[in-house]
Design a protein around this motif. Structure first.
Motif, PDB file in Angstrom:
ATOM      1  N   THR A   1      -6.128   3.608   1.415  1.00 35.59           N
ATOM      2  CA  THR A   1      -5.239   3.333   0.287  1.00 35.59           C
ATOM      3  C   THR A   1      -5.940   3.564  -1.050  1.00 35.59           C
ATOM      4  O   THR A   1      -7.035   3.054  -1.277  1.00 35.59           O
ATOM      5  CB  THR A   1      -4.741   1.871   0.340  1.00 35.59           C
ATOM      6  OG1 THR A   1      -4.100   1.636   1.593  1.00 35.59           O
ATOM      7  CG2 THR A   1      -3.771   1.591  -0.800  1.00 35.59           C
TER       8      THR A   1
ATOM      9  N   LEU B   1       0.604   5.058   1.024  1.00 35.57           N
ATOM     10  CA  LEU B   1      -0.218   5.975   1.807  1.00 35.57           C
ATOM     11  C   LEU B   1       0.378   7.373   1.785  1.00 35.57           C
ATOM     12  O   LEU B   1       1.605   7.531   1.740  1.00 35.57           O
ATOM     13  CB  LEU B   1      -0.312   5.496   3.252  1.00 35.57           C
ATOM     14  CG  LEU B   1      -1.093   4.201   3.509  1.00 35.57           C
ATOM     15  CD1 LEU B   1      -1.029   3.828   4.979  1.00 35.57           C
ATOM     16  CD2 LEU B   1      -2.538   4.354   3.068  1.00 35.57           C
TER      17      LEU B   1
ATOM     18  N   ALA C   1       0.817  -1.204   0.000  1.00 33.90           N
ATOM     19  CA  ALA C   1       0.000   0.000   0.000  1.00 33.90           C
ATOM     20  C   ALA C   1       0.854   1.258   0.000  1.00 33.90           C
ATOM     21  O   ALA C   1       1.863   1.347   0.694  1.00 33.90           O
ATOM     22  CB  ALA C   1      -0.932  -0.002   1.206  1.00 33.90           C
TER      23      ALA C   1
END
Length: 290
Positions: free
Chosen positions: A34, A24, A22
């Protein structure tokens, strides 16, 4: 050590399902937010690569595909105040039960309540830190236990107290094993980020109101102890999920008792991982047969 820090499984906007790391925004730790991820190829438990391919996230799925999950082990009564509210003594050894893998669901999936679980009140919530085992472990000393962890996630051990206690015959499986009653996610965070799993705030909100608020420091059996104990004479496999028990504040322990109802929205949250948000959905007899 895995090459990723925040493992997610997701449906991309191109219609394909991927494992990914992910991405972020700075300062954001909730994986549920996300929007993009670096695609992972290979075996997440073995040889794998976090590629330069960036995919747009349409929907976050359960962090592990069902075929990658080996078992769902769960601890009961692992917080002292929860044992007190349940009117049960503190356990001398970890209290172990299992959920079927068919109970697992994703971080935004509805919680389906079959008609058989609508016959009486008792639908309850339980926020839990989940350990994801990353490599085979047997007879592991506490000092080495964290070396076997792929990462950590959060889940809701949805429970029906009538089926768990009054109708369960002394076993908890009936009241905790219904389809979709183990939503978890929104991703799996490795020790690159979570250095100490005993310092994490954990909480539950029901329709926006906080009903559980605690810290994993209050566990009776901590992560190291749990892995070491469960590996004694029992082989833990990559893809095993270990749900580590819930703190106080469940509906069963309240006066008056409080149960989840059709349409309720329940959120469980863990520091450094994020929020799992699910809506309770009472099924009708016809849809339950589909």
């Amino acid at each position: 050590m895995p090459a990723f820090s925040r493992l997610i499984r997701f449906l991309a906007k191109n219609g394909k399902t991927y494992y990914g790391d992910a991405i972020l925004p700075e300062g954001v730790t909730d994986i549920a937010k996300t929007k993009k991820a670096r695609v992972i190829t290979g075996d997440i438990f073995g040889k794998h690569e976090v590629t330069d391919q960036i995919a747009d996230v349409r929907l976050l799925l359960a962090p592990l595909a069902l075929e990658d999950v080996k078992s769902v082990r769960c601890l009961g009564l692992n917080y002292a105040l929860h044992a007190k509210e349940a009117n049960l003594p503190l356990p001398k050894y970890p209290v172990l039960f299992f959920k079927p893998i068919t109970a697992l669901s994703g971080p935004t999936d509805p919680i389906p309540v079959h008609p058989i679980a609508q016959e009486a009140q008792g639908l309850d919530w339980e926020c839990e830190l989940i350990i994801v085992i990353g490599k085979q472990a047997k007879d592991v000393p506490e000092s080495e236990a964290l070396d076997y962890v792929l990462g950590y996630t959060v889940g809701n051990d949805v429970s029906h107290r009538d089926w768990q206690v009054a109708r369960g015959g002394g076993q908890w499986g009936l009241g905790k094993g219904f389809d979709g009653w183990a939503p978890y996610g929104p991703g799996i965070v490795t020790s690159n980020i979570i250095k100490d799993p005993q310092t994490l705030k954990i909480s539950t909100r029901l329709n926006g109101q906080t009903v559980q608020e605690s810290n994993t420091a209050d566990q009776i059996f901590n992560v190291k102890q749990t892995i070491s104990f469960l590996s004694r004479g029992h082989t833990l496999l990559p893809g095993d999920l270990i749900w580590t028990g819930t703190p106080s504040g469940v509906g069963m322990g309240r006066k008056p008792q409080l149960w989840m109802k059709d349409g309720d929205v329940v959120e469980v949250e863990l520091d450094s991982v994020g929020i799992v948000t699910n809506k309770v959905e009472f099924l009708k007899e016809d849809s339950a047969k589909l």
